[in-house]
Design a protein around this motif. Structure first.
Motif, PDB file in Angstrom:
ATOM      1  N   VAL A 114       6.839   5.200   0.321  1.00 17.01           N
ATOM      2  CA  VAL A 114       7.514   5.055   1.615  1.00 17.01           C
ATOM      3  C   VAL A 114       7.840   3.585   1.824  1.00 17.01           C
ATOM      4  CG1 VAL A 114       7.429   5.384   4.110  1.00 17.01           C
ATOM      5  CG2 VAL A 114       6.277   7.027   2.600  1.00 17.01           C
ATOM      6  N   LEU A 115       9.105   3.305   2.060  1.00 15.15           N
ATOM      7  CA  LEU A 115       9.551   1.949   2.393  1.00 15.15           C
ATOM      8  C   LEU A 115      10.223   1.990   3.753  1.00 15.15           C
ATOM      9  CD1 LEU A 115      10.054  -1.017   1.690  1.00 15.15           C
ATOM     10  CD2 LEU A 115      12.184  -0.305   0.563  1.00 15.15           C
TER      11      LEU A 115
ATOM     12  N   LEU B 289       8.633   5.801 -11.176  1.00 18.12           N
ATOM     13  CA  LEU B 289       7.933   5.953  -9.905  1.00 18.12           C
ATOM     14  C   LEU B 289       6.940   7.116  -9.898  1.00 18.12           C
ATOM     15  CD1 LEU B 289      11.007   5.355  -7.581  1.00 18.12           C
ATOM     16  CD2 LEU B 289       9.173   3.746  -8.093  1.00 18.12           C
ATOM     17  N   ARG B 290       6.842   7.779 -11.035  1.00 17.70           N
ATOM     18  CA  ARG B 290       5.886   8.887 -11.136  1.00 17.70           C
ATOM     19  C   ARG B 290       4.467   8.342 -11.269  1.00 17.70           C
ATOM     20  NH1 ARG B 290       9.744  11.622 -15.517  1.00 17.70           N
ATOM     21  NH2 ARG B 290      11.277  12.563 -14.093  1.00 17.70           N
ATOM     22  N   PRO B 291       3.470   9.127 -10.862  1.00 14.68           N
ATOM     23  CA  PRO B 291       2.088   8.657 -11.006  1.00 14.68           C
ATOM     24  C   PRO B 291       1.720   8.514 -12.474  1.00 14.68           C
ATOM     25  CG  PRO B 291       2.136  10.964 -10.334  1.00 14.68           C
ATOM     26  CD  PRO B 291       3.544  10.438 -10.217  1.00 14.68           C
TER      27      PRO B 291
ATOM     28  N   ALA C 237       0.801  -1.224   0.000  1.00 18.13           N
ATOM     29  CA  ALA C 237       0.000   0.000   0.000  1.00 18.13           C
ATOM     30  C   ALA C 237       0.831   1.270   0.000  1.00 18.13           C
ATOM     31  CB  ALA C 237      -0.956   0.011   1.195  1.00 18.13           C
ATOM     32  N   SER C 238       2.104   1.212   0.453  1.00 19.92           N
ATOM     33  CA  SER C 238       2.861   2.449   0.644  1.00 19.92           C
ATOM     34  C   SER C 238       4.003   2.645  -0.346  1.00 19.92           C
ATOM     35  CB  SER C 238       3.420   2.515   2.078  1.00 19.92           C
ATOM     36  OG  SER C 238       4.478   1.584   2.256  1.00 19.92           O
ATOM     37  N   CYS C 239       4.282   1.648  -1.180  1.00 22.71           N
ATOM     38  CA  CYS C 239       5.475   1.737  -2.035  1.00 22.71           C
ATOM     39  C   CYS C 239       5.290   0.871  -3.270  1.00 22.71           C
ATOM     40  CB  CYS C 239       6.693   1.260  -1.242  1.00 22.71           C
ATOM     41  SG  CYS C 239       8.265   1.475  -2.076  1.00 22.71           S
TER      42      CYS C 239
ATOM     43  N   PRO D 296       1.603   5.579  -3.480  1.00 23.69           N
ATOM     44  CA  PRO D 296       2.282   5.246  -4.740  1.00 23.69           C
ATOM     45  C   PRO D 296       1.552   5.753  -5.980  1.00 23.69           C
ATOM     46  CG  PRO D 296       2.259   3.347  -3.274  1.00 23.69           C
ATOM     47  CD  PRO D 296       1.408   4.392  -2.625  1.00 23.69           C
ATOM     48  N   ALA D 297       0.231   5.720  -5.967  1.00 30.19           N
ATOM     49  CA  ALA D 297      -0.531   6.178  -7.134  1.00 30.19           C
ATOM     50  C   ALA D 297      -0.344   7.663  -7.387  1.00 30.19           C
ATOM     51  CB  ALA D 297      -2.014   5.864  -6.949  1.00 30.19           C
TER      52      ALA D 297
END
Length: 301
Positions: free
Chosen positions: A250-251, A294-296, A205-207, A244-245
Motif C-alpha cells: 500500500v502506497l 513484488l511477490r512474497p 512498513a507498508s510498501c 509487503p512480506a
C-alpha cells in the motif's frame, strides 16, 4: 460496473461505493479514492450545523477523477461516493469519539486514538478547518448505520480487490489516493521547494521500497517536488493492508491541492487537466511493473 454521476447531488445515500473495473485486469494495481465522495446524505445535511460548502472542506476533492484512467491500463479504481465528513474509511471502525454521543459506546471503542482526540475519527466530529459538524449529540445507532451502509462496503470491496490481485498476479499494489491542503505542502525547511506530492509508506512498513522509489522518480521527472512520509506517512488503510512480506503493498499518495483546485471555491482550476494527464502517465508506467518483483519471497526449502 455502471458509472455514477461524478457530481451527484443525491438527497439520500443510494449507493456507497463504485468500482470502475477494467475489461481485463492486466496488472496487480488497485487505485482507491476514499475521501472524494460528493453525495451528501440527507441525514447529514439535516443534522449538521454546517452548510454543504463547509462540509466539503474535508473532501479530497475530485481525486477520483484525477485517477479515473486506471481501468484503461488494466487496474480497477475503487471510489467512495459518500463524503468523508459522514464516514472516514481511512480509520479503524473502532475510532469513535464518546464526546459525540448521547449514549454509551462499546468497550471496544478506541477513544484514545490521536485521530479521535483530534476530532477526526471514523465518524468525524469536525471538518478540515476545525469547525464542529454537529450542534447536538448523536446516538450510537447513527454510527452503526453509517458503518454498515458505507464503511463495510468500502472495506469489503477493497479486501476483495486485493484478494483477486493476489490470486491472479501473486501480489497486490494499492495506490491510496488523497489530496492535501496547500498549507500542508509548505517546505519542511527554509529554502526547500514546495511539496507537491507526499508518498506515505509508513516508513517502509507498508510498501516495497523499490516501488516507492519508482513513483518518486517518475514524479520528479515530471517536475514535481516530492516528500516521503512527511507530513503524511499513511493512515489506517496503509497500516491495515500493507504487508509487503506477504505480497500486499500500500502506497499513500497525497497531492497538493494548489496543483489543481481553487480551495476557497472547491472548484477545479485550469491546471486540473494537466495534472490528470500526468497522473495518467504515472498509471501507465506503474502498469508495466513486473509482478514477480513484488511477490512474497518463497520460503526456503
Amino acid at each position: 460496473m455502471k458509472h455514477a454521476p461524478p457530481d451527484g447531488d443525491a438527497s439520500e445515500l443510494r449507493q456507497a461505493i463504485e468500482v470502475l473495473a477494467p475489461a481485463t485486469a492486466t496488472c496487480p494495481l488497485i487505485f482507491a479514492s476514499p475521501h472524494s465522495g460528493r453525495r451528501y446524505p440527507a441525514d447529514l445535511l439535516r443534522m449538521s450545523r454546517l452548510d454543504r460548502h463547509a462540509l466539503r472542506q474535508s473532501e479530497d476533492s475530485y481525486v477520483d477523477l484525477i485517477f479515473d484512467a486506471a481501468p484503461r491500463y488494466g487496474a480497477p479504481l475503487l471510489r467512495a461516493l459518500f463524503p468523508r465528513a459522514y464516514v472516514d474509511v481511512n480509520r479503524s471502525r473502532d475510532e469513535l469519539d464518546p464526546r459525540m454521543f448521547a449514549d454509551p459506546l462499546p468497550k471496544s471503542v478506541d477513544a484514545r486514538s490521536t485521530r479521535v482526540l483530534a476530532g477526526l475519527g471514523v465518524v468525524p466530529r469536525i471538518v478540515a478547518d476545525g469547525q464542529d459538524i454537529y450542534d447536538r449529540k448523536l446516538h450510537y445507532i447513527d454510527a452503526r448505520r453509517r458503518l454498515a451502509a458505507c464503511y463495510a462496503p468500502y472495506h469489503e470491496a477493497l479486501q476483495q480487490l486485493i484478494a483477486d490481485a493476489r490470486r491472479r498476479f501473486g501480489c497486490a499494489v494499492v495506490i491510496d489516493c488523497h489530496s492535501m491542503p496547500s498549507a500542508g505542502g509548505a517546505p519542511l525547511r527554509e529554502g526547500d521547494r514546495r511539496i507537491d506530492f507526499v508518498l506515505g509508506d509508513r516508513y517502509g512498513a507498508s510498501c516495497a521500497p523499490g516501488l516507492v522509489s519508482l513513483v518518486e522518480h517518475a514524479l520528479v521527472k515530471m517536475g514535481y517536488g516530492v516528500s516521503r512520509n512527511a507530513p503524511y506517512a499513511g493512515g489506517f488503510v496503509a497500516a491495515a493492508y500493507g504487508r509487503p512480506a506477504e505480497g500486499a503493498h500500500v502506497l499513500q499518495i497525497e497531492i497538493n491541492r494548489a496543483l489543481y483546485l481553487d480551495e476557497a471555491r472547491i472548484a477545479r482550476t485550469a491546471c486540473f487537466e494537466a495534472l490528470r494527464a500526468n497522473m495518467q502517465r504515472l498509471i501507465a508506467e506503474l502498469a508495466q511493473i513486473d509482478p514477480a518483483a513484488l511477490r512474497p519471497a518463497q520460503a526456503a526449502e
